[in-house]
Design a protein around this motif. Structure first.
Motif, PDB file in Angstrom:
ATOM      1  N   TRP A   1       5.895   2.754   1.592  1.00  0.00           N
ATOM      2  CA  TRP A   1       5.015   1.635   1.314  1.00  0.00           C
ATOM      3  C   TRP A   1       4.773   0.852   2.612  1.00  0.00           C
ATOM      4  O   TRP A   1       5.639   0.787   3.468  1.00  0.00           O
ATOM      5  CB  TRP A   1       5.613   0.693   0.267  1.00  0.00           C
ATOM      6  CG  TRP A   1       5.694   1.281  -1.099  1.00  0.00           C
ATOM      7  CD1 TRP A   1       4.752   1.261  -2.083  1.00  0.00           C
ATOM      8  CD2 TRP A   1       6.813   1.989  -1.655  1.00  0.00           C
ATOM      9  NE1 TRP A   1       5.204   1.910  -3.217  1.00  0.00           N
ATOM     10  CE2 TRP A   1       6.463   2.366  -2.974  1.00  0.00           C
ATOM     11  CE3 TRP A   1       8.066   2.345  -1.159  1.00  0.00           C
ATOM     12  CZ2 TRP A   1       7.321   3.073  -3.798  1.00  0.00           C
ATOM     13  CZ3 TRP A   1       8.921   3.051  -1.975  1.00  0.00           C
ATOM     14  CH2 TRP A   1       8.538   3.409  -3.285  1.00  0.00           C
TER      15      TRP A   1
ATOM     16  N   GLU B   1       0.392   8.178   1.297  1.00  0.00           N
ATOM     17  CA  GLU B   1       0.604   9.542   0.836  1.00  0.00           C
ATOM     18  C   GLU B   1       1.611  10.216   1.751  1.00  0.00           C
ATOM     19  O   GLU B   1       1.405  10.333   2.951  1.00  0.00           O
ATOM     20  CB  GLU B   1      -0.716  10.316   0.844  1.00  0.00           C
ATOM     21  CG  GLU B   1      -1.714   9.814  -0.184  1.00  0.00           C
ATOM     22  CD  GLU B   1      -2.829  10.809  -0.393  1.00  0.00           C
ATOM     23  OE1 GLU B   1      -2.559  12.022  -0.311  1.00  0.00           O
ATOM     24  OE2 GLU B   1      -3.952  10.371  -0.651  1.00  0.00           O
TER      25      GLU B   1
ATOM     26  N   GLN C   1       0.860  -1.181   0.000  1.00  0.00           N
ATOM     27  CA  GLN C   1       0.000   0.000   0.000  1.00  0.00           C
ATOM     28  C   GLN C   1       0.893   1.226   0.000  1.00  0.00           C
ATOM     29  O   GLN C   1       1.716   1.417   0.887  1.00  0.00           O
ATOM     30  CB  GLN C   1      -0.909   0.014   1.240  1.00  0.00           C
ATOM     31  CG  GLN C   1      -1.710   1.291   1.396  1.00  0.00           C
ATOM     32  CD  GLN C   1      -2.340   1.412   2.775  1.00  0.00           C
ATOM     33  OE1 GLN C   1      -2.096   0.599   3.655  1.00  0.00           O
ATOM     34  NE2 GLN C   1      -3.134   2.464   2.967  1.00  0.00           N
ATOM     35  N   ARG C   2       0.747   2.081  -1.000  1.00  0.00           N
ATOM     36  CA  ARG C   2       1.533   3.315  -1.069  1.00  0.00           C
ATOM     37  C   ARG C   2       0.853   4.375  -0.210  1.00  0.00           C
ATOM     38  O   ARG C   2      -0.308   4.718  -0.429  1.00  0.00           O
ATOM     39  CB  ARG C   2       1.640   3.804  -2.518  1.00  0.00           C
ATOM     40  CG  ARG C   2       2.301   5.183  -2.678  1.00  0.00           C
ATOM     41  CD  ARG C   2       3.792   5.138  -2.361  1.00  0.00           C
ATOM     42  NE  ARG C   2       4.377   6.468  -2.400  1.00  0.00           N
ATOM     43  CZ  ARG C   2       5.022   6.973  -3.451  1.00  0.00           C
ATOM     44  NH1 ARG C   2       5.128   6.260  -4.564  1.00  0.00           N
ATOM     45  NH2 ARG C   2       5.557   8.174  -3.411  1.00  0.00           N
TER      46      ARG C   2
ATOM     47  N   PRO D   1       8.645   8.583  -0.619  1.00  0.00           N
ATOM     48  CA  PRO D   1       7.952   7.325  -0.942  1.00  0.00           C
ATOM     49  C   PRO D   1       7.913   6.372   0.244  1.00  0.00           C
ATOM     50  O   PRO D   1       8.955   5.988   0.784  1.00  0.00           O
ATOM     51  CB  PRO D   1       8.777   6.755  -2.101  1.00  0.00           C
ATOM     52  CG  PRO D   1      10.119   7.407  -1.974  1.00  0.00           C
ATOM     53  CD  PRO D   1       9.893   8.752  -1.374  1.00  0.00           C
TER      54      PRO D   1
END
Length: 514
Positions: A20, A14, A11-12, A18
């Protein structure tokens, strides 16, 4: 998705950097750590959950931050030990055991870390549903089992936890022959304040003030990291001017601490002139911060949705002019430091941490950069405004006090350059906006390069029906990685050099005791 040879559903999140997140099984917990290590990744943080037992870990990879969560089956309170893969995990696992009641199975060191014997039996602060017995632990908790070093002429020197100066408490147990240090063992945890438990009792917008008080000398870094995590959970994009002002304050915080440390390092080597001059410069720096931002340390200046107040035009001019004046004086002082034979005799080869040892133990931040660990979040994963500033990495390889001093000087000059550029290119626009929290449960992460190193805040919000909404908030200070390395840095040195070596790291007690 196939990651590290494991089938993970990523799941990336916000966030400016970056990030995850994925769940793993117990069978994949250690293999994932081994593949991260082989790929050149680093352990950033490890923490326990609340209520439903979980253990989480954050790894730094070339592509960003990986947050793995291992749910523990009902009734199970143990998980595989990560310390053989990443030695820095050991103390984090011990803290998780004290706070959440989950244990690293088979770990070599399972002594309590934060629990000094004053907690009731069965009490774990982050387990809200646990009924604590009113009986207290046995004497084993109070009689901490330090590692003994034996041999002809070996004796122990116990220092602290109360010290002569106005500093935080920490106990240092030296095993020495004459004045040569064979081993140092630390016992910390005296400044445990229950911050992570308290965060779950506060509304998210109010909790930002407590986040900025985790470690007072890093108030901007912690406040920014917390607000970044909250804003990520709320899917909130900040106005550019607010982000630039946050970075401006972060760089001023970096300069203030480096100026203080450079003076203290001179003083620890009997060079009182250095302390006097750098203390004067730091005082001038803090006084202008009070005038421009409303607080000497810029506490409560970073707030959810932006910053508390804008800069006046006159202050922009004053801040820029001060950078020019400070730079000239620091350049002169650097020449004095480098030309002073007595000072360099104390600095060079003292408290050395080789690049190989630094990599093995996970040394990070400015101390890591002085030992060849070229990691700086502002360069590796730059978010705004650093993505347009081209930050120059300060790095040394000798890993001694002299190298850590050199990194501080280089970072002062680079931060002064960044501050001037930010003041000259500061975008127009608002500096704060209202933050609307989502109705549903959400998560966020804040990741900031503080002056010591990477500050991480991971935040989990409950759905809106929950009165306070913060389900879990974990703070991570780079001191977690670096305190154990200090034990190695002193080995083979003499006892009188410990204050100098210790100050060259200048680690936070409060930041890792939480």
């Amino acid at each position: 998705m196939e990651v590290f040879g494991l089938n993970l559903t990523l799941q990336r999140l916000e966030a400016p950097a970056p990030v995850w997140r994925a769940r793993v099984t117990a069978a994949d917990w250690v293999p994932a750590a081994m593949v991260v290590r082989e790929a050149g990744g680093r352990l950033l943080a490890l923490w326990g959950g609340v209520q439903a037992a979980t253990v989480c870990v954050a790894y730094v990879l070339a592509d960003g931050l990986l947050w793995l969560e291992l749910p523990l089956p009902s009734g199970q309170s143990s998980y595989p030990d990560l310390a053989p893969v990443f030695p820095a995990a050991s103390r984090m696992q011990r803290a998780a055991a004290d706070l959440s009641g989950i244990f690293a199975e088979g770990a070599q060191d399972q002594r309590p870390w934060l629990n000094h014997g004053a907690w009731p039996t069965g009490y774990f602060p982050l387990r809200h549903t646990t009924e604590a017995s009113q009986t207290f632990p046995d004497a084993l908790l109070l009689d901490y089992a330090f590692v003994r070093v034996e041999g002809d002429g070996v004796h122990e020197i116990a220092v602290g936890p109360v010290h002569a100066g106005v500093i935080e408490p920490g106990h240092f147990r030296f095993s020495v022959v004459g004045e040569k240090v064979l081993r140092l063992e630390q016992r910390l945890g005296y400044t445990h304040k229950g911050i992570e438990q308290r965060m779950t009792q506060l509304p998210p917008l109010q909790a930002a003030r407590l986040a900025g008080r985790v470690s007072g000398d890093s108030t901007v870094a912690y406040a920014w990291a917390y607000c970044m995590a909250l804003e990520a959970a709320a899917s909130c994009d900040l106005a550019p001017r607010a982000v630039w002002l946050r970075a401006l304050m972060l760089e001023r915080e970096r300069v203030a601490n480096h100026l203080g440390d450079l003076g203290a390092l001179g003083n620890d080597a009997a060079f009182a002139f250095g302390l006097a001059q750098f203390s004067r410069l730091r005082e001038d720096w803090l006084r202008l911060a009070k005038e421009a931002f409303g607080h000497r340390l810029m506490m409560d200046c970073v707030v959810p949705g932006g910053v508390a107040a804008d800069l006046a035009l006159t202050h922009i001019t004053q801040l820029s002019q001060q950078c020019d004046a400070i730079e000239r004086e620091v350049q002169t002082l650097r020449s004095i430091y480098e030309d002073h034979a007595g000072l360099q005799d104390r600095f060079m080869s003292t408290g050395r941490v080789s690049p190989a040892l630094a990599a093995q133990l996970g040394l990070t931040g400015l101390a890591g950069r002085a030992s060849g660990q070229a990691h700086d979040l502002r360069c590796d994963h730059p978010g705004a405004p650093y993505d347009s500033l081209q930050v120059k990495l300060a790095s040394q390889r000798n890993g001694d006090v002299a190298a850590r001093v050199a990194v501080r000087f280089d970072e002062v000059f680079e931060s002064l350059r960044l501050i001037r550029q930010m003041l000259a290119e500061l975008p127009a626009g608002p500096v704060r906006q209202a933050l609307c929290l989502p109705e549903q449960a959400s998560r966020g992460a804040g990741w900031v390069e503080g002056w010591r190193g990477e500050v991480l805040v991971v935040l989990e919000l409950d759905e809106a029906a929950n009165q306070h909404r913060i389900r879990r908030c974990h703070f991570h200070d780079p001191s977690w990685q670096n305190w154990p390395v200090l034990e190695h840095a002193i080995m083979g040195n003499i006892v009188p050099d410990f204050p100098l070596i210790n100050k060259s790291f200048n680690l936070s007690y409060a930041g890792q005791d939480l």
